[in-house]
Design an enzyme around this catalytic site. Structure first.
Site, PDB file in Angstrom:
ATOM      1  N   SER A   2      40.544  -7.251 157.930  1.00  0.00           N
ATOM      2  CA  SER A   2      41.246  -8.259 158.718  1.00  0.00           C
ATOM      3  C   SER A   2      42.456  -8.780 157.965  1.00  0.00           C
ATOM      4  CB  SER A   2      40.309  -9.434 159.055  1.00  0.00           C
ATOM      5  OG  SER A   2      39.969 -10.157 157.877  1.00  0.00           O
ATOM      6  N   SER A   3      43.290  -9.504 158.696  1.00  0.00           N
ATOM      7  CA  SER A   3      44.376 -10.270 158.095  1.00  0.00           C
ATOM      8  C   SER A   3      43.991 -11.737 158.210  1.00  0.00           C
ATOM      9  CB  SER A   3      45.695 -10.000 158.829  1.00  0.00           C
ATOM     10  OG  SER A   3      46.751 -10.741 158.246  1.00  0.00           O
TER      11      SER A   3
END
Length: 411
Positions: free
Chosen positions: A103-104
């Site tokens: 994820s970011s």
């Protein structure tokens, strides 16, 4: 056609982070205003609750309306970039479900950690978990690309981050490897920062950090998505590191430490109990962050599973490594716990939480920790214990203390 100016969105994001007292220094503000997050998020998943509460993921790709995509990118949100260890938004066939594996992280968390890292010009920094490369880009802008080393376990993720960093103008080389081992080739480091959660701080990180250097990482021997804390430690001349939990934090676990979700017949796994008794402690207390954190110290390796059958809820705690379990069921008079295996999981959790309450139920920032070559120790008040037990609990005013032997790194 794009009508939104990304530079304007970056300034607006910096304003929001500064207003929220996350962004505090001009140098990091300049980095936020300069590093284009859209390069690191060409595609991602937008999540929402689906039927039966199961999260559904909608792919957001370059084919999505550009103004909509940019507006999402510059929200203060975490966006999932990979599901099930392989599926990205570009390869997804429409709306899907799955288990997030990359994820970011939301900018407020990223920037808050960078501010807590207390960097100075010229410092050499190791990042564990490159991810999209956005946080790497912020550090490259702040410190210079030659002073930033980043390790990512997933080769595909690492290659994407490398390409994005190049496009952003930072000619650095993310390393593909197991971040739990650090990266000794460029050690010693002034700072180590981990953007994945670890059960314990690896001693390899301590060895690769200069005396006086700082290690910042989310810790908690957790299969849960909460109940973990952001640890900030300073490495000492004697080769140990000492510090405290500075707040709550939630990151995906290091890939080598990720638990496999339980499946199959849960009741069969808990069929043979060694004991059964009433308990005054409801497992619902584990919904709260600090009790969950303490429960995982008292019973490291335990996974929490809730199941409902015929409108009756059972809360399970499984420790597969030691073949132990606790199963709690409710009736009109309260809760009953059945336990089996070489360790009594619920007894340990119950003792820990009762002792914690007896010393005033302090918050997570009261927790201190030390990492040595032999063990990883936590305590609240008092002094550390010196037992060699792998997992030991003691509740005795004025302090609560835990000590866990280091386990071998995964091969």
């Amino acid at each position: 056609m794009t009508h939104t100016d990304p530079a304007t969105l970056r300034r607006a994001l910096a304003d929001r982070l500064e207003h929220g007292e996350v962004l505090k220094t001009p140098a990091w503000r300049k980095a936020v205003e300069s590093v284009p997050r859209e390069l690191f998020l060409p595609s991602f998943f937008k999540d929402e609750a689906g039927p039966n509460g199961i999260t559904q993921y909608t792919p957001i790709t370059p084919a999505t309306d550009e103004d909509e995509r940019l507006a999402l990118i510059y929200q203060n949100e975490t966006w999932v970039t990979q599901l099930n260890g392989q599926t990205t938004a570009e390869t997804a066939d429409g709306l899907m479900t799955g288990f997030p594996t990359s994820s970011s992280t939301m900018p407020s968390t990223v920037v808050g950690m960078l501010e807590s890292l207390d960097v100075e010009e010229g410092m050499n920094v190791l990042e564990i978990g490159t991810g999209t490369g956005y946080s790497t880009g912020l550090m490259c802008h702040r410190l210079g690309e030659d002073n930033v080393t980043s390790v990512e376990v997933d080769r595909t993720v690492s290659e994407r981050a490398d390409a994005a960093l190049e496009e952003a103008g930072y000619s650095t080389w993310p390393v593909t490897g197991d971040g739990l081992l650090g990266h000794p080739c460029r050690a010693p480091y002034d700072r180590i920062i981990s953007t994945c959660a670890v059960r314990r701080i690896p001693y390899a990180w301590v060895r690769q950090t200069k005396p006086g250097g700082i290690i910042l990482a989310t810790v908690g021997p957790s299969s849960w998505s909460y109940g973990t804390g952001l640890a900030k430690l300073t490495v000492k001349e004697d080769g140990t590191a000492e510090g405290r939990i500075i707040g709550r934090a939630s990151f995906m676990p290091a890939r080598a430490e990720a638990f496999t979700p339980f499946s199959g017949d849960l009741s069969a796994r808990a069929a043979y109990a060694d004991s059964e008794r009433r308990t005054s402690l409801s497992p619902d207390v584990l919904n709260d962050w600090m009790p969950a954190f303490l429960a995982q110290l008292a019973a490291p390796g335990a996974q929490l599973v809730r199941a409902v059958s015929d409108s009756r809820e059972t809360v399970y705690l499984f420790d597969s490594g030691r073949e132990a379990f606790a199963a709690l069921t409710a009736d009109e008079d309260g809760w009953t716990v059945r336990q089996g295996g070489p360790v009594a999981i619920w007894d340990a959790i119950e003792d820990a939480l009762n002792a914690w309450r007896n010393v005033g139920s302090p918050g997570i920032s009261a927790v201190r920790l030390e990492v040595s070559a032999e063990a990883h120790a936590y305590w609240i008040g008092g002094q550390q214990i010196t037992t060699d037990a792998r997992s030991y609990w003691i509740g005795d005013e004025p302090g609560l203390r835990w000590r866990h032997q280091h386990q071998p790194l995964p091969e």
